[in-house]
Enzyme design. Sequence first.
Site, PDB file in Angstrom:
ATOM      1  N   SER A 159      -3.794  -7.666  -1.718  1.00 25.93           N
ATOM      2  CA  SER A 159      -3.357  -7.382  -0.353  1.00 25.93           C
ATOM      3  C   SER A 159      -2.398  -6.193  -0.326  1.00 25.93           C
ATOM      4  O   SER A 159      -2.770  -5.078  -0.654  1.00 25.93           O
ATOM      5  CB  SER A 159      -2.730  -8.632   0.269  1.00 25.93           C
ATOM      6  OG  SER A 159      -2.528  -8.448   1.651  1.00 25.93           O
ATOM      7  N   ASP A 302      -3.058  -3.114   6.471  1.00 26.06           N
ATOM      8  CA  ASP A 302      -2.620  -3.161   5.082  1.00 26.06           C
ATOM      9  C   ASP A 302      -3.825  -2.881   4.181  1.00 26.06           C
ATOM     10  O   ASP A 302      -4.957  -2.744   4.668  1.00 26.06           O
ATOM     11  CB  ASP A 302      -1.910  -4.479   4.768  1.00 26.06           C
ATOM     12  CG  ASP A 302      -2.835  -5.660   4.660  1.00 26.06           C
ATOM     13  OD1 ASP A 302      -3.952  -5.606   5.207  1.00 26.06           O
ATOM     14  OD2 ASP A 302      -2.439  -6.671   4.045  1.00 26.06           O
ATOM     15  N   ASP A 304      -5.938  -4.365   2.179  1.00 26.04           N
ATOM     16  CA  ASP A 304      -7.192  -5.128   2.218  1.00 26.04           C
ATOM     17  C   ASP A 304      -7.594  -5.474   3.643  1.00 26.04           C
ATOM     18  O   ASP A 304      -8.535  -6.238   3.866  1.00 26.04           O
ATOM     19  CB  ASP A 304      -7.120  -6.377   1.351  1.00 26.04           C
ATOM     20  CG  ASP A 304      -6.177  -7.434   1.889  1.00 26.04           C
ATOM     21  OD1 ASP A 304      -5.183  -7.073   2.554  1.00 26.04           O
ATOM     22  OD2 ASP A 304      -6.415  -8.633   1.636  1.00 26.04           O
ATOM     23  N   ASP A 306      -6.494  -7.266   6.031  1.00 26.45           N
ATOM     24  CA  ASP A 306      -6.403  -8.575   6.676  1.00 26.45           C
ATOM     25  C   ASP A 306      -5.188  -8.659   7.592  1.00 26.45           C
ATOM     26  O   ASP A 306      -5.057  -9.619   8.347  1.00 26.45           O
ATOM     27  CB  ASP A 306      -6.399  -9.713   5.651  1.00 26.45           C
ATOM     28  CG  ASP A 306      -5.179  -9.744   4.751  1.00 26.45           C
ATOM     29  OD1 ASP A 306      -4.426  -8.750   4.711  1.00 26.45           O
ATOM     30  OD2 ASP A 306      -4.987 -10.767   4.054  1.00 26.45           O
TER      31      ASP A 306
END
Length: 549
Positions: A159, A302, A304, A306
């Site tokens: 992440s 961000d 990734d 999500d």
Amino acid sequence: MHSVTAARTLAGHNDGMRSPWSTAVQEWLSHDPDPASAAELAGCDDDELADRFAQPLTFGTAGLRGPLRAGPNGMNLAVVMRATWAVARVLADRSLAGSPVVVGYDARHRSAEFGRAAAEVFAAQGFSVMLMPCAVPTPAVAFAVRNTGAVAGVQITASHNPPQDNGYKVYFAGGLQIASPTDRDIERVIASAPPADEIARVPVEPSGAEVLRAYVERAATVRRGAGTARIALTPMHGVGGEFALDALALAGFDDVHVVESQFAPDPDFPTVAFPNPEESGASDRLTALAAEVGAALAIALDPDADRCAIGVPTPDGWRMLSGDETGWLLGDYLLSGRDCRDAVVASTVVSSRMLAAIAAEHGARHVETLTGFKWLARADDGLDATLVYAYEEAIGHCVDPDAVRDKDGISAAVLAADLVVALGNRGVTVLDALDELARRHGVHSTTAVTRRVGSPREAAQLMERLRKTPPREVAGFAVTVEDLAPRTDALVFSGGDDTTTVRVVIRPSGTEPKLKCYIEIRCPGDLAPARDRAARVQDAVAAAVRDWA
């Protein structure tokens, strides 16, 4: 360095001294499928070896996550293979052997390699594997599991962690993050898993292009209105850029300007100290672009994709909203204009209380969960109502739970853009909308105080000290303490008077070496004096909380 030579060096044969970790290191190297591990471990001193070998990497808030390094307490090829073997065994023990699974990966260092290894281990265990054809957003994997009826999904991602980290996130049926006891079950099986070089792998052809297209098309459908707006966007060197542009275009937003220096995936995240839109300075290039092009909205994903942060123009320049502010706006927008008797919205124990008030006003149910989307996604379990929105203060928003039961920065970006257009059609700005909510529900001022620690053990020691001798007042307000253990490691301090409500939640981070303190001050009344009082009290509470640690 050859593994035998490296093991001898670690054992101390060169200087007559024997490392206390030599046996563990030799055992690891004898089974490590990565030839680079030997030279890497040969350069470690005893303190570093102790950190890598004293205990294995364990499942936290979002699965496995840690530094890229050799040894059981790191993210490496052996750990990924043994974890995948364990997930496969747990699924088989639940009579799900041979079922479909989804494997994805982001653009971090070694993510594609780890994703391929995970897919090949699943395939060797007899599962039907969909290995994503490219680096993808984490919510795309959650969508794919739910959309295809797969029994599990794995996403290789860390992440918004620093570039030296990676991780292994696990979904089970419905695209929900695993929760206890499944995580503990997997850990127990990992402990008895074969050495990595004894775990079979079968080649897997990438697939899933149609599912990815369906994900983008579904994200575009969260739009409720019509019209367009100029948008500035950054994917923060991550994987969300092209996916966000496609979803926004399908939703009718084609006037999107991107931060070119941050658009292409780059695992080193060269333009930011931390690849996290919440961090100070991380969105500076985005807000500069928004000001330059005259945008109505700035969107930061961000790495990734999500999580989604939004920024808006103010009389004093551009400002990124907090996760709570965005949560209030999106929650109120989704509940407006619909029958809410069967609707559930959810936020976590460390998020603002305002969403509960918004839900009550609309006649919807509000559920407060423990921290993390593995709990938020299950907020409607056992209820005769359906989750329609969930958020956590760390800029995570689930705006379409029927499609993605996890935070999803792409669909949240589409909905935020739709909200800005809807407000503009009423002649209202985002700041005006926040003022409206404050008038209806009181000024809610939130902030966080973070204490970085050297290790999880240090964080646990600080928590134990607060449990033994909890503060009885903060900034002049008497407070009571609620201990959320054993459900979660958190303490809630609450107090106030007729004009002010004070709430402080303190807990260790589940993904990073931090102790986090979440502060919320609520003051009803006329906006200007209420905001002034809330700001003064918040500063005093933050100063007091810093002394606790």
